[in-house]
Design a protein around this motif. Structure first.
Motif, PDB file in Angstrom:
ATOM      1  N   THR A 168     -46.743  -5.537 -27.912  1.00  0.00           N
ATOM      2  CA  THR A 168     -45.910  -4.435 -28.405  1.00  0.00           C
ATOM      3  C   THR A 168     -45.777  -4.502 -29.914  1.00  0.00           C
ATOM      4  O   THR A 168     -45.615  -5.581 -30.481  1.00  0.00           O
ATOM      5  N   GLU A 204     -47.386  -2.272 -35.607  1.00  0.00           N
ATOM      6  CA  GLU A 204     -48.266  -2.888 -36.609  1.00  0.00           C
ATOM      7  C   GLU A 204     -49.600  -3.343 -36.016  1.00  0.00           C
ATOM      8  O   GLU A 204     -50.481  -3.784 -36.744  1.00  0.00           O
ATOM      9  N   ASP A 248     -43.724   0.973 -30.751  1.00  0.00           N
ATOM     10  CA  ASP A 248     -42.293   0.652 -30.783  1.00  0.00           C
ATOM     11  C   ASP A 248     -41.456   1.897 -30.476  1.00  0.00           C
ATOM     12  O   ASP A 248     -40.677   2.350 -31.308  1.00  0.00           O
ATOM     13  N   ALA A 276     -43.533 -10.085 -28.116  1.00  0.00           N
ATOM     14  CA  ALA A 276     -42.775  -9.516 -29.245  1.00  0.00           C
ATOM     15  C   ALA A 276     -41.593  -8.678 -28.760  1.00  0.00           C
ATOM     16  O   ALA A 276     -41.490  -8.345 -27.580  1.00  0.00           O
ATOM     17  N   ASP A 293     -37.413  -3.451 -32.596  1.00  0.00           N
ATOM     18  CA  ASP A 293     -37.661  -4.239 -31.394  1.00  0.00           C
ATOM     19  C   ASP A 293     -36.988  -3.599 -30.197  1.00  0.00           C
ATOM     20  O   ASP A 293     -35.800  -3.762 -29.979  1.00  0.00           O
TER      21      ASP A 293
END
Ligand code: AMP
Ligand code: MG
Length: 456
Positions: free
Chosen positions: A215, A218, A258, A281, A289
């Motif tokens: 996840t 980036e 995200d 992640a 997050d």
């Protein structure tokens, strides 16, 4: 739009065991996780596929192995009494009545004064009770070294004992005996035994399918062209490789963005198609997050702070498929070394449990002398990436490089993890410490220093 209603099972969320107190030990976390796994059902698969899997039924020999008494040497099948007092200077002459390669049966019978030329593995002809190797006949003498299948006479140079060089029927396995009990781990030799029994399939616990979900906005997939600000997704591949090497079947999902919709969609895809879902992640604090948020919205899940380093944050819960089957979920930290270490400590045992070999997951541990200073400041158990040198009686270890949780190359150099206990501030050069051997599949090691513990 994707329906985001409860994917975590509400029926299992009443179980408080996935919601422990804030800080827990590695062992507590592992025990809570393992509770949610059971061994998978039995499947019959080709024996070669079953390497490192566990049998679900007893294996019983259906006939003797070897099936016939056979010769262990190339030579002559004789009646031992005919060779009495034979010697090089006074050999006994026998008439050769046949030639028997492996895989054939001699239809006649050996009588006194006769011999059958026979090749290794061939069944012993009726009447014969000893094999005289070529080396103990004139066939091996300098003057007539040539292989002669037309030979009509042979000189026996040595007295043969009854039964000499004969491998009896059933010497390896007797018909009706239990060769492997249910619960046997199949290594290469066990698979060879199954083949020798004529079996092409074997019933074992199925390998778990483990979905892997990375996840983060980036992330790029390896193979994509590089774009500024991005990094390549290494977690999916490191974790999938671990899954494979532990005996599972990895299923790498697309990278989740995200946002709630992307995450929810991919989590569901993983849950529907796997026995176990791993995400990486999004379990630590951070603006984007969302794993935590999505999981928390979907149902109850434990977010744990585990007393270990690297890899402190961990999430664990159980989803339910549309069919009602439960699918445990392990949410690993995003940093690549943390993800791999936590999967080593928590994922490996779960895969082993699903495979039916729950007691086999611990790696060998050895004590070693550290050559380096290993600093451990913040009161958690520290797993240092080290190389182990085993050329001396007491092995030594050295750090492989920078130890921060993003440094994959120091992980790639490591052959072991040195454990620095939570209450030890530093391992000094010359100090001894416990070391987990991570690059060794089999637990063979000098008995004096090997320990088999399950709480590292
Ligand atoms: P996060 O938990 O999302 O804050 O991620 C922690 C760190 O791990 C960040 O530096 C991420 O870029 C990195 N990270 C997260 N996922 C991956 C991945 N799949 N591959 C490589 N690095 C990652
Ligand atoms: Mg992230």
């Amino acid at each position: 739009m994707e329906n985001t209603s409860s994917t975590y099972s509400s029926s299992t969320t009443g179980n408080r065991s996935i919601l422990p107190a804030d800080m827990i030990s590695v062992q507590e976390a592992r025990n809570l996780i393992l509770e949610k796994f059971t061994q998978l059902e039995s499947v019959s698969i080709p024996i070669i596929e079953a390497i490192n899997q566990v049998t679900t039924e007893d294996v019983i020999a259906q006939f003797d192995i070897p099936p016939h008494a056979n010769t262990g040497m190339d030579g002559y099948a004789v009646i031992a009494e005919d060779t009495k007092d034979a010697s090089y200077s006074q050999p006994k002459k026998l008439s050769v009545i046949g030639y028997l390669p492996a895989g054939q049966i001699f239809d006649g019978s050996v009588r006194s004064g006769q011999a059958v030329r026979i090749m290794t593995g061939a069944p012993i002809p009726n009447g014969a009770n000893a094999i005289v190797p070529f080396e103990e006949t004139d066939e091996y003498r300098e003057e007539i070294r040539t292989n002669n299948t037309e030979k009509t006479e042979v000189l026996i140079d040595v007295e043969a004992m009854t039964g000499a060089n004969i491998r009896p029927a059933g010497e390896d396995m007797k018909k009706g005996t239990t060769v492997f009990r249910k619960g046997t781990i199949l290594g290469p030799a066990q698979i060879a035994v199954l083949a020798s029994l004529g079996l092409n399939n074997i019933s074992v616990h199925r390998r778990p399918i483990v979905a892997v979900l990375s996840t983060g906005d980036e992330l790029l997939s390896p193979g994509e062209s590089y774009r500024n600000g991005k990094i390549y997704d290494s977690n999916s591949f490191g974790l999938a490789a671990q899954i494979k090497s532990f005996g599972g079947i990895p299923k790498i999902l697309n990278i989740a963005k995200d946002n709630v919709a992307s995450l929810t969609h991919l989590i569901r895809e993983g849950v529907e198609n796997a026995d176990f879902l791993i995400t990486s992640a999004g379990v630590s604090r951070g603006d984007f997050d969302l794993v935590k948020t999505v999981l928390a919205e979907e149902g109850q899940v434990g977010f744990w702070t585990v007393k270990m380093k690297p890899g402190k944050p961990l999430a664990f819960g159980v989803f339910t498929k549309k069919s009602g089957t439960q699918v445990p979920h392990l949410g690993l930290p995003g940093n690549p070394v943390s993800a791999m270490l936590t999967f080593e400590l928590f994922g490996r045992p779960t895969i082993f449990k699903m495979l039916g070999k729950i007691n086999a997951w611990p790696r060998p541990l050895v004590s070693a002398i550290s050559k380096d200073k290993i600093i451990n400041t913040d009161g958690r158990r520290f797993y240092a990436r080290v190389v182990i040198d085993e050329t001396n009686v007491v092995p030594t270890i050295s750090l492989t490089g920078k130890q921060s949780s993003g440094i994959l190359t120091s992980m790639a150099k490591a052959t072991a993890f040195a454990i620095c206990p939570s209450n030890v501030k530093a391992i000094e050069p010359g100090d001894s410490c416990e070391v987990i051997l991570i690059d060794r599949e089999n637990n063979y090691y000098g008995e004096a220093i090997l320990t088999q513990k399950n709480d590292y």
